[in-house]
Write a protein that holds these residues in place. Structure first.
Motif, mmCIF file in Angstrom:
data_model
loop_
_atom_site.group_PDB
_atom_site.id
_atom_site.type_symbol
_atom_site.label_atom_id
_atom_site.label_comp_id
_atom_site.label_asym_id
_atom_site.label_seq_id
_atom_site.Cartn_x
_atom_site.Cartn_y
_atom_site.Cartn_z
ATOM 1 N N HIS A 17 74.930 21.970 68.469
ATOM 2 C CA HIS A 17 73.783 21.044 68.435
ATOM 3 C C HIS A 17 73.703 20.321 67.092
ATOM 4 O O HIS A 17 72.648 19.767 66.747
ATOM 5 C CB HIS A 17 72.494 21.820 68.693
ATOM 6 C CG HIS A 17 72.359 22.303 70.109
ATOM 7 N ND1 HIS A 17 71.770 21.542 71.111
ATOM 8 C CD2 HIS A 17 72.766 23.457 70.710
ATOM 9 C CE1 HIS A 17 71.812 22.207 72.247
ATOM 10 N NE2 HIS A 17 72.405 23.374 72.037
ATOM 11 N N GLY A 18 74.804 20.336 66.352
ATOM 12 C CA GLY A 18 74.853 19.618 65.083
ATOM 13 C C GLY A 18 74.031 20.244 63.978
ATOM 14 O O GLY A 18 73.597 19.548 63.041
ATOM 15 N N LEU A 19 73.828 21.557 64.058
ATOM 16 C CA LEU A 19 73.000 22.256 63.073
ATOM 17 C C LEU A 19 73.832 23.272 62.293
ATOM 18 O O LEU A 19 74.924 23.650 62.711
ATOM 19 C CB LEU A 19 71.831 22.964 63.777
ATOM 20 C CG LEU A 19 70.902 22.063 64.603
ATOM 21 C CD1 LEU A 19 69.873 22.913 65.338
ATOM 22 C CD2 LEU A 19 70.213 21.041 63.708
ATOM 23 N N ASP A 20 73.259 23.725 61.178
ATOM 24 C CA ASP A 20 73.943 24.674 60.307
ATOM 25 C C ASP A 20 72.974 25.780 59.909
ATOM 26 O O ASP A 20 71.814 25.498 59.562
ATOM 27 C CB ASP A 20 74.471 23.949 59.060
ATOM 28 C CG ASP A 20 75.094 24.912 58.062
ATOM 29 O OD1 ASP A 20 76.152 25.475 58.375
ATOM 30 O OD2 ASP A 20 74.494 25.094 56.977
ATOM 31 N N HIS A 21 73.427 27.030 59.951
ATOM 32 C CA HIS A 21 72.555 28.159 59.623
ATOM 33 C C HIS A 21 72.009 28.040 58.200
ATOM 34 O O HIS A 21 70.846 28.344 57.925
ATOM 35 C CB HIS A 21 73.329 29.472 59.786
ATOM 36 C CG HIS A 21 72.445 30.680 59.771
ATOM 37 N ND1 HIS A 21 72.933 31.966 59.652
ATOM 38 C CD2 HIS A 21 71.093 30.810 59.854
ATOM 39 C CE1 HIS A 21 71.929 32.820 59.666
ATOM 40 N NE2 HIS A 21 70.810 32.154 59.792
ATOM 41 N N GLY A 22 72.854 27.583 57.283
ATOM 42 C CA GLY A 22 72.432 27.467 55.901
ATOM 43 C C GLY A 22 71.238 26.540 55.707
ATOM 44 O O GLY A 22 70.471 26.700 54.754
ATOM 45 N N HIS A 23 71.077 25.590 56.609
ATOM 46 C CA HIS A 23 69.955 24.657 56.515
ATOM 47 C C HIS A 23 68.625 25.393 56.624
ATOM 48 O O HIS A 23 67.630 24.993 56.002
ATOM 49 C CB HIS A 23 70.061 23.616 57.635
ATOM 50 C CG HIS A 23 68.895 22.670 57.704
ATOM 51 N ND1 HIS A 23 68.760 21.588 56.858
ATOM 52 C CD2 HIS A 23 67.802 22.663 58.518
ATOM 53 C CE1 HIS A 23 67.643 20.943 57.149
ATOM 54 N NE2 HIS A 23 67.041 21.569 58.148
ATOM 55 N N TYR A 24 68.590 26.469 57.380
ATOM 56 C CA TYR A 24 67.356 27.206 57.595
ATOM 57 C C TYR A 24 67.161 28.329 56.576
ATOM 58 O O TYR A 24 66.052 28.856 56.445
ATOM 59 C CB TYR A 24 67.328 27.751 59.023
ATOM 60 C CG TYR A 24 67.335 26.636 60.041
ATOM 61 C CD1 TYR A 24 66.162 25.978 60.385
ATOM 62 C CD2 TYR A 24 68.527 26.205 60.609
ATOM 63 C CE1 TYR A 24 66.161 24.924 61.287
ATOM 64 C CE2 TYR A 24 68.544 25.150 61.516
ATOM 65 C CZ TYR A 24 67.360 24.509 61.846
ATOM 66 O OH TYR A 24 67.359 23.458 62.728
ATOM 67 N N LEU A 25 68.239 28.684 55.869
ATOM 68 C CA LEU A 25 68.148 29.735 54.859
ATOM 69 C C LEU A 25 67.810 29.187 53.472
ATOM 70 O O LEU A 25 67.345 29.920 52.606
ATOM 71 C CB LEU A 25 69.471 30.506 54.763
ATOM 72 C CG LEU A 25 69.966 31.212 56.022
ATOM 73 C CD1 LEU A 25 71.326 31.845 55.758
ATOM 74 C CD2 LEU A 25 68.966 32.272 56.487
ATOM 75 N N ARG A 26 68.036 27.921 53.246
ATOM 76 C CA ARG A 26 67.955 27.341 51.906
ATOM 77 C C ARG A 26 66.520 27.269 51.384
ATOM 78 O O ARG A 26 65.551 27.408 52.129
ATOM 79 C CB ARG A 26 68.521 25.915 51.942
ATOM 80 C CG ARG A 26 67.678 24.959 52.763
ATOM 81 C CD ARG A 26 68.350 23.623 53.000
ATOM 82 N NE ARG A 26 67.579 22.856 53.972
ATOM 83 C CZ ARG A 26 66.565 22.049 53.643
ATOM 84 N NH1 ARG A 26 66.240 21.880 52.373
ATOM 85 N NH2 ARG A 26 65.898 21.393 54.572
ATOM 86 N N ARG A 27 66.431 27.045 50.079
ATOM 87 C CA ARG A 27 65.141 26.766 49.452
ATOM 88 C C ARG A 27 64.726 25.337 49.802
ATOM 89 O O ARG A 27 65.525 24.396 49.685
ATOM 90 C CB ARG A 27 65.273 26.916 47.939
ATOM 91 C CG ARG A 27 64.096 26.370 47.147
ATOM 92 C CD ARG A 27 64.294 26.609 45.669
ATOM 93 N NE ARG A 27 63.438 25.753 44.862
ATOM 94 C CZ ARG A 27 63.292 25.859 43.556
ATOM 95 N NH1 ARG A 27 63.974 26.789 42.902
ATOM 96 N NH2 ARG A 27 62.504 25.044 42.890
#
Length: 283
Positions: free
Chosen positions: A226-236
């Motif tokens: 879906h064009g998403l990345d796990h790191g996007h939700y973990l970041r500050r």
């Protein structure tokens, strides 16, 4: 149905705990606990304390307000009541600013509590929870650790406990309970999930993926599709970046910035001090 009832007392402040209260609770008969599957021997009474951090400055920075002297007073009272043999300690692991020394200090804290409790057949249970930046709080923009790191953090604490008390005492008097990585993986994306995460969850459901057993690789594949990345939700999150719940967000941005600044100072080697009040749960 034999008519027997199990009593669960939701919570009580540590500074309200008294010998009279403990005596009254012990006369209620059977007591229940969410963690009775631990199959503990001896009296079933379990008291749960929530220090949340072993490092006093992390307690203060995250406003957890826990004073060791009040915990000590509670343990002293419990030591005099034979109906309570087990103490559960809640700790947060993986918070920003946390070090390996902070995690090892959790084990030291558990040993100190056990010795003060002075119950040969007693048990100290460490309930470990990964830090999650809760929406609507000043920590909502802080980064999350990758849940894949949690196992290593738990092992650090476990090894420190064994080192302090020995294998035999560890097996007899200590337990470690923690949330499995599969649940934490989904929580880490759902916590800051916008509408796009709904499509990811739908795809996982349609593919027959068991959310209780999802792997990091499977979640990454679903996000990538879906064009998403796990790191996007973990970041500050940036101080002025809209959060997914922005329409109801009323957290003071200045307070968020102050929290980030204090954690940055701690990471640079500055260690503020300060303590407060514990949370306590009796079941």
């Amino acid at each position: 149905m034999d008519g027997r009832a199990t009593t669960i007392i939701g919570s009580i402040r540590a500074d309200e705990l008294s010998a009279r209260y403990l005596d009254a609770v012990s006369q209620l008969g059977d007591t229940g606990h969410f963690f009775t599957e631990l199959k503990l021997g001896g009296p079933r009474g379990i008291v749960t304390l929530a220090p949340e951090f072993a490092a006093p400055d992390l307690v203060r920075i995250f406003n957890k307000t826990m004073a060791p002297q009040r915990v000590h007073r509670s343990i002293d009272l419990l030591r005099e009541n034979e109906h309570f043999a087990h103490i559960m300690l809640y700790f947060i692991v993986g918070a920003p600013g946390e070090t390996a020394a902070d995690r090892r200090a959790v084990a030291d804290y558990a040993v100190d509590v056990f010795r003060r409790f002075n119950r040969a057949n007693g048990t100290v249970i460490l309930k470990l929870q990964q830090f999650m930046p809760e929406p609507g709080t000043v920590s909502q923009r802080l980064p999350m650790a990758d849940p894949a790191l949690m196992e290593g953090h738990v092992e650090e604490i476990r090894e420190r406990l064994r080192e302090l008390v020995g294998k035999e005492a560890y097996e007899r008097n200590y337990r470690i309970a923690w949330d499995q990585a599969s649940r934490l993986l989904l929580e880490s994306v759902c916590l800051r999930g916008d509408r796009r995460i709904g499509h990811v969850l739908e795809s996982l459901h349609d593919a027959g993926v068991d959310p209780a057993r999802i792997s990091a690789e499977r979640l990454r594949e679903a996000l990538t599709a879906h064009g998403l990345d796990h790191g996007h939700y973990l970041r500050r999150l940036d101080p002025y970046e809209p959060v997914p719940w922005e329409v109801v967000n009323d957290v003071d941005r200045d307070q968020e910035s102050r929290l980030m600044t204090e954690l940055n100072r701690r990471g640079a080697g500055e260690r503020p001090t300060g303590m407060g009040t514990p949370g306590l749960l009796i079941v």
